[in-house]
Design a protein around this motif. Structure first.
Motif, mmCIF file in Angstrom:
data_model
loop_
_atom_site.group_PDB
_atom_site.id
_atom_site.type_symbol
_atom_site.label_atom_id
_atom_site.label_comp_id
_atom_site.label_asym_id
_atom_site.label_seq_id
_atom_site.Cartn_x
_atom_site.Cartn_y
_atom_site.Cartn_z
ATOM 1 N N GLY A 23 2.088 -35.491 -31.926
ATOM 2 C CA GLY A 23 0.925 -35.238 -32.752
ATOM 3 C C GLY A 23 0.944 -36.038 -34.035
ATOM 4 N N SER A 24 -0.152 -35.924 -34.797
ATOM 5 C CA SER A 24 -0.299 -36.605 -36.086
ATOM 6 C C SER A 24 -1.375 -35.887 -36.871
ATOM 7 N N THR A 25 -1.028 -35.372 -38.034
ATOM 8 C CA THR A 25 -1.997 -34.603 -38.812
ATOM 9 C C THR A 25 -3.256 -35.398 -39.115
ATOM 10 N N TYR A 26 -3.080 -36.625 -39.589
ATOM 11 C CA TYR A 26 -4.236 -37.429 -39.966
ATOM 12 C C TYR A 26 -4.728 -38.329 -38.835
ATOM 13 N N GLY A 27 -4.006 -38.403 -37.751
ATOM 14 C CA GLY A 27 -4.418 -39.255 -36.645
ATOM 15 C C GLY A 27 -5.762 -38.821 -36.086
ATOM 16 N N GLY A 28 -6.705 -39.759 -35.988
ATOM 17 C CA GLY A 28 -8.047 -39.421 -35.535
ATOM 18 C C GLY A 28 -8.922 -38.881 -36.637
ATOM 19 N N ASN A 29 -8.493 -39.083 -37.887
ATOM 20 C CA ASN A 29 -9.287 -38.669 -39.043
ATOM 21 C C ASN A 29 -10.694 -39.265 -38.973
ATOM 22 N N ALA A 30 -11.704 -38.456 -39.248
ATOM 23 C CA ALA A 30 -13.092 -38.884 -39.071
ATOM 24 C C ALA A 30 -13.461 -40.068 -39.956
ATOM 25 N N LEU A 31 -13.006 -40.069 -41.206
ATOM 26 C CA LEU A 31 -13.294 -41.193 -42.095
ATOM 27 C C LEU A 31 -12.701 -42.484 -41.550
ATOM 28 N N ALA A 32 -11.434 -42.432 -41.162
ATOM 29 C CA ALA A 32 -10.750 -43.618 -40.655
ATOM 30 C C ALA A 32 -11.426 -44.142 -39.395
ATOM 31 N N CYS A 33 -11.770 -43.244 -38.503
ATOM 32 C CA CYS A 33 -12.363 -43.662 -37.226
ATOM 33 C C CYS A 33 -13.762 -44.234 -37.409
ATOM 34 N N ALA A 34 -14.515 -43.715 -38.375
ATOM 35 C CA ALA A 34 -15.850 -44.250 -38.638
ATOM 36 C C ALA A 34 -15.756 -45.686 -39.145
#
Length: 406
Positions: A281-292
């Motif tokens: 897992g990764s807490t910030y992985g797939g973060n909406a801001l980053a992915c946008a």
């Protein structure tokens, strides 16, 4: 004077001393130009070490970040989010991959890949099949596992004992791999298509194709670390396309977010099945801001005219640097692919790459190094031709001064 201004000296008072930043403190960037606290302008051929693939303050990235910032910033992985799903679909559509795992950095993406290859072998064969073959002079990150897989002992000094089950072969030497690989014990081969930190050293097509064959013969997985060579950097969406070799797992970061921290591990559905719920897992992985933001990067760099432009700019920059090298006797070759180039110092200038970096700064151009003997270039993929010309002019002035003082 700006009351909010902070000096370079503050670094020594408040930061862990694992970096040694120069005296320049950049405060603003636009396109391929940067300005420091004093208002001095620099042409950026560093690209944040192959990160700022669309330059600074790109309007599309600014728009994507602003728009998403007014919706959702972050959610726990107890649920998914629309930007992550769209980005994963885009990555699958443009690669061999069928499944994606998001993380924050190249090291995290590689950590996930290395864990996955062991767990896949454990599930399909057994615990004995756990060895990873990597390469000397490689670089895969700074976690204890990734730095152990990377083949540069200096990065392990003082941090041992290192994780076991890792062997290192000679890069571009297929016979050295044959001597190490075993159907009973080898679970994966891990390789950079172009060794970045190791001196911008491209793999040969025959070498990578040979690794694919050895993996197939020994039931091992092939992992491509494309943290530096991916996201359009070579003039292809990912460098594996350039080699006509399809890996089982690919890692991406750096340019994927255009400067926003994001990373991805790409793989097939069959291999991905070995990371079921709760195994990683990764807490910030797939973060909406980053992915946008990464979505906008992918939408941009996958355009054929952008990729073609990378290859044209590569020819321009490569020729210009080689001409400078020949005029002043400083470079023996310019190697690499696309806009990941390494200017190799001649014997007379061995060990002095940092001098070229510093001389460039004095003339208003930012370059990188890859070890002591290679000047590395990794500018924006859309750097204007005029900026390349100006960068070459400034860098030649730097080289002229440097060589005149010898």
């Amino acid at each position: 004077m700006n009351k909010d201004r902070v000096s370079r000296e503050l670094f020594d008072d408040v930061m862990v001393p694992n970096y040694a930043p120069g005296t320049i403190v950049p405060v603003r960037g636009k396109g391929s130009r940067i300005w420091d606290q004093e208002g001095r302008e620099f042409i950026d051929l560093q690209g944040g070490i192959a990160v700022n693939c669309l330059g600074h303050s790109h309007p599309g990235l600014l728009s994507a970040l602003q728009e998403q910032s007014q919706k959702i910033w972050h959610l726990s992985n107890v649920m998914t989010n629309e930007p992550a799903l769209r980005l994963a679909k885009t990555l699958c559509d443009h690669t061999f991959a069928e499944r994606v795992f998001f993380a924050n950095s190249g090291a995290e993406a590689n950590e996930a890949a290395f864990k996955l290859v062991r767990r896949y072998a454990w599930e399909h064969t057994g615990a004995e099949k756990h060895e990873i073959i990597a390469f000397k002079n490689a670089f895969h990150g700074r976690t204890l596992f990734t730095v152990s897989v990377g083949g540069q002992p200096k990065y392990l000094e003082g941090f041992e004992p290192a994780p076991g089950g890792i062997q290192h072969a000679e890069f571009n030497d297929l016979e050295s791999v044959r001597k190490l690989i075993s159907k009973e014990k080898t679970c994966a081969i891990v390789v950079e298509p172009i060794q970045g930190e190791g001196g911008v050293m491209p793999a040969t097509k025959e070498f990578l194709q040979g690794l694919r064959q050895l993996c197939d013969e020994n039931d091992a997985l092939l992992v491509f670390d494309e943290v530096q060579s991916g996201a359009g950097r070579t003039g292809y969406v990912f460098a594996y396309e350039m080699y006509d070799v399809v890996p089982d797992i690919l890692t991406s970061a750096k340019g994927l977010g255009g400067g926003f921290p994001v990373a991805a591990m790409l793989t097939t559905a069959k291999v991905a099945a070995s990371l079921p719920v709760g195994t990683h897992g990764s807490t910030y992985g797939g973060n909406a801001l980053a992915c946008a933001v990464a979505q906008k990067v992918m939408d941009t760099i996958t355009q054929p005219e952008i990729l073609k432009g990378v290859r044209l700019r590569s020819d321009h920059l490569r020729k210009g640097m080689m001409d400078i090298g020949e005029r002043y006797g400083v470079f023996s070759e310019v190697r690499g692919a696309g806009l990941l180039l390494g200017c190799v110092l001649t014997e007379k200038w061995q060990g002095r790459a940092k001098d070229f970096l510093n001389a460039g700064l004095d003339e208003g151009v930012m370059v990188l190094i890859a070890g002591a003997n290679v000047v590395r270039l990794a500018p924006s993929l859309i750097i204007p031709e005029a900026d390349i010309d100006e960068a070459l002019k400034r860098f030649e002035a730097a080289v002229q001064k440097l060589t005149a003082n010898q």
